[in-house]
Design a protein around this motif. Structure first.
Motif, PDB file in Angstrom:
ATOM      1  N   MET A   3      36.276  37.674  33.858  1.00  0.00           N
ATOM      2  CA  MET A   3      34.915  37.756  33.336  1.00  0.00           C
ATOM      3  C   MET A   3      34.165  36.438  33.527  1.00  0.00           C
ATOM      4  O   MET A   3      32.968  36.450  33.769  1.00  0.00           O
ATOM      5  CB  MET A   3      34.968  38.148  31.849  1.00  0.00           C
ATOM      6  CG  MET A   3      33.628  38.429  31.236  1.00  0.00           C
ATOM      7  SD  MET A   3      32.965  39.936  31.931  1.00  0.00           S
ATOM      8  CE  MET A   3      31.375  40.009  31.281  1.00  0.00           C
ATOM      9  N   THR A  63      32.433  36.307  36.866  1.00  0.00           N
ATOM     10  CA  THR A  63      31.260  37.182  36.871  1.00  0.00           C
ATOM     11  C   THR A  63      30.095  36.520  36.142  1.00  0.00           C
ATOM     12  O   THR A  63      28.953  36.558  36.615  1.00  0.00           O
ATOM     13  CB  THR A  63      31.595  38.537  36.205  1.00  0.00           C
ATOM     14  OG1 THR A  63      32.655  39.146  36.941  1.00  0.00           O
ATOM     15  CG2 THR A  63      30.392  39.458  36.167  1.00  0.00           C
ATOM     16  N   ILE A  64      30.380  35.915  35.012  1.00  0.00           N
ATOM     17  CA  ILE A  64      29.345  35.230  34.238  1.00  0.00           C
ATOM     18  C   ILE A  64      28.772  34.068  35.043  1.00  0.00           C
ATOM     19  O   ILE A  64      27.547  33.885  35.111  1.00  0.00           O
ATOM     20  CB  ILE A  64      29.899  34.757  32.880  1.00  0.00           C
ATOM     21  CG1 ILE A  64      30.239  35.963  31.999  1.00  0.00           C
ATOM     22  CG2 ILE A  64      28.898  33.844  32.173  1.00  0.00           C
ATOM     23  CD1 ILE A  64      31.000  35.611  30.729  1.00  0.00           C
ATOM     24  N   THR A 113      26.681  35.395  37.998  1.00  0.00           N
ATOM     25  CA  THR A 113      25.408  35.935  37.507  1.00  0.00           C
ATOM     26  C   THR A 113      24.467  34.809  37.104  1.00  0.00           C
ATOM     27  O   THR A 113      23.274  34.843  37.434  1.00  0.00           O
ATOM     28  CB  THR A 113      25.640  36.903  36.336  1.00  0.00           C
ATOM     29  OG1 THR A 113      26.537  37.933  36.759  1.00  0.00           O
ATOM     30  CG2 THR A 113      24.330  37.519  35.865  1.00  0.00           C
ATOM     31  N   LYS A 164      31.632  38.430  26.735  1.00  0.00           N
ATOM     32  CA  LYS A 164      31.220  39.695  27.348  1.00  0.00           C
ATOM     33  C   LYS A 164      29.943  40.222  26.684  1.00  0.00           C
ATOM     34  O   LYS A 164      29.019  40.659  27.368  1.00  0.00           O
ATOM     35  CB  LYS A 164      32.351  40.718  27.230  1.00  0.00           C
ATOM     36  CG  LYS A 164      32.199  41.921  28.093  1.00  0.00           C
ATOM     37  CD  LYS A 164      33.458  42.766  28.039  1.00  0.00           C
ATOM     38  CE  LYS A 164      33.418  43.849  29.077  1.00  0.00           C
ATOM     39  NZ  LYS A 164      34.641  44.633  29.114  1.00  0.00           N
ATOM     40  N   SER A 165      29.888  40.154  25.363  1.00  0.00           N
ATOM     41  CA  SER A 165      28.691  40.594  24.642  1.00  0.00           C
ATOM     42  C   SER A 165      27.485  39.742  25.021  1.00  0.00           C
ATOM     43  O   SER A 165      26.394  40.275  25.278  1.00  0.00           O
ATOM     44  CB  SER A 165      28.913  40.510  23.132  1.00  0.00           C
ATOM     45  OG  SER A 165      29.922  41.386  22.732  1.00  0.00           O
ATOM     46  N   PHE A 192      27.056  38.028  27.751  1.00  0.00           N
ATOM     47  CA  PHE A 192      26.720  38.326  29.144  1.00  0.00           C
ATOM     48  C   PHE A 192      25.818  39.549  29.246  1.00  0.00           C
ATOM     49  O   PHE A 192      24.753  39.507  29.885  1.00  0.00           O
ATOM     50  CB  PHE A 192      28.003  38.538  29.953  1.00  0.00           C
ATOM     51  CG  PHE A 192      27.774  39.055  31.342  1.00  0.00           C
ATOM     52  CD1 PHE A 192      27.267  38.222  32.329  1.00  0.00           C
ATOM     53  CD2 PHE A 192      28.055  40.374  31.663  1.00  0.00           C
ATOM     54  CE1 PHE A 192      27.044  38.696  33.613  1.00  0.00           C
ATOM     55  CE2 PHE A 192      27.846  40.854  32.949  1.00  0.00           C
ATOM     56  CZ  PHE A 192      27.332  40.010  33.924  1.00  0.00           C
ATOM     57  N   TYR A 193      26.212  40.655  28.622  1.00  0.00           N
ATOM     58  CA  TYR A 193      25.434  41.890  28.735  1.00  0.00           C
ATOM     59  C   TYR A 193      24.081  41.784  28.020  1.00  0.00           C
ATOM     60  O   TYR A 193      23.079  42.317  28.500  1.00  0.00           O
ATOM     61  CB  TYR A 193      26.231  43.090  28.238  1.00  0.00           C
ATOM     62  CG  TYR A 193      27.323  43.480  29.204  1.00  0.00           C
ATOM     63  CD1 TYR A 193      27.026  43.872  30.506  1.00  0.00           C
ATOM     64  CD2 TYR A 193      28.661  43.418  28.839  1.00  0.00           C
ATOM     65  CE1 TYR A 193      28.020  44.203  31.405  1.00  0.00           C
ATOM     66  CE2 TYR A 193      29.668  43.750  29.729  1.00  0.00           C
ATOM     67  CZ  TYR A 193      29.344  44.140  31.021  1.00  0.00           C
ATOM     68  OH  TYR A 193      30.325  44.461  31.913  1.00  0.00           O
ATOM     69  N   LEU A 194      24.048  41.085  26.901  1.00  0.00           N
ATOM     70  CA  LEU A 194      22.774  40.899  26.206  1.00  0.00           C
ATOM     71  C   LEU A 194      21.819  40.037  27.024  1.00  0.00           C
ATOM     72  O   LEU A 194      20.623  40.342  27.122  1.00  0.00           O
ATOM     73  CB  LEU A 194      23.004  40.283  24.823  1.00  0.00           C
ATOM     74  CG  LEU A 194      23.555  41.231  23.769  1.00  0.00           C
ATOM     75  CD1 LEU A 194      24.038  40.455  22.553  1.00  0.00           C
ATOM     76  CD2 LEU A 194      22.515  42.279  23.378  1.00  0.00           C
ATOM     77  N   LEU A 227      21.886  39.556  30.335  1.00  0.00           N
ATOM     78  CA  LEU A 227      21.493  40.293  31.537  1.00  0.00           C
ATOM     79  C   LEU A 227      20.429  41.343  31.210  1.00  0.00           C
ATOM     80  O   LEU A 227      19.386  41.418  31.875  1.00  0.00           O
ATOM     81  CB  LEU A 227      22.720  40.940  32.182  1.00  0.00           C
ATOM     82  CG  LEU A 227      22.527  41.532  33.567  1.00  0.00           C
ATOM     83  CD1 LEU A 227      22.013  40.493  34.548  1.00  0.00           C
ATOM     84  CD2 LEU A 227      23.840  42.122  34.060  1.00  0.00           C
ATOM     85  N   GLY A 228      20.662  42.130  30.172  1.00  0.00           N
ATOM     86  CA  GLY A 228      19.660  43.115  29.753  1.00  0.00           C
ATOM     87  C   GLY A 228      18.375  42.455  29.290  1.00  0.00           C
ATOM     88  O   GLY A 228      17.276  42.934  29.590  1.00  0.00           O
TER      89      GLY A 228
END
Length: 129
Positions: free
Chosen positions: A1, A4-5, A8, A68-69, A71-73, A75-76
């Protein structure tokens, strides 16, 4: 992960520089000054959060689940917040009326705020001194 972070964060930073240059040199004759300032706000927040991802991906003080949380927050948040600002600022140049999706801007902002809050809670709960 972490990789990926970091990737990104690097891509968001790269795109932030490209979009910032575009705002400074390509849009100045196409949209008004207020729209350029709005566009630059989108770029600025994108860059802040690109750096956040680089920090999070490169450190071990935050647990993987929290990373992970975040990252997705982020990105969104960037897609909704900065993306909608880019669309709204250049609305006069496109055939799509971005005003229809303007309500996603504050949702994106809430995602970004949540990412920082989750990071803060993760740090408080961690065992670092």
């Amino acid at each position: 992960m972490n990789k990926t972070i970091l990737i990104t964060g690097s891509i968001l930073g790269l795109l932030g520089i490209v979009l910032g240059a575009f705002a400074a040199h390509g849009l100045e004759k196409l949209i008004d000054e207020n729209a350029i300032e709005s566009f630059k706000t989108g770029v600025r927040y994108q860059m802040y959060h690109a750096f956040l991802l680089l920090i999070i991906g490169g450190t071990g003080f935050v647990k993987e689940k929290i990373k992970k949380s975040i990252f997705y927050l982020v990105l969104g948040g960037i897609i909704f917040f900065s993306g909608s600002i880019y669309g709204l600022a250049t609305n006069t140049l496109t055939g799509f009326d971005f005003k229809i999706i303007a309500m996603v801007t504050p949702i994106g902002g809430l995602f970004l705020i949540s990412a920082w809050l989750i990071m803060l809670i993760g740090i408080i709960k961690s065992n670092i001194d």
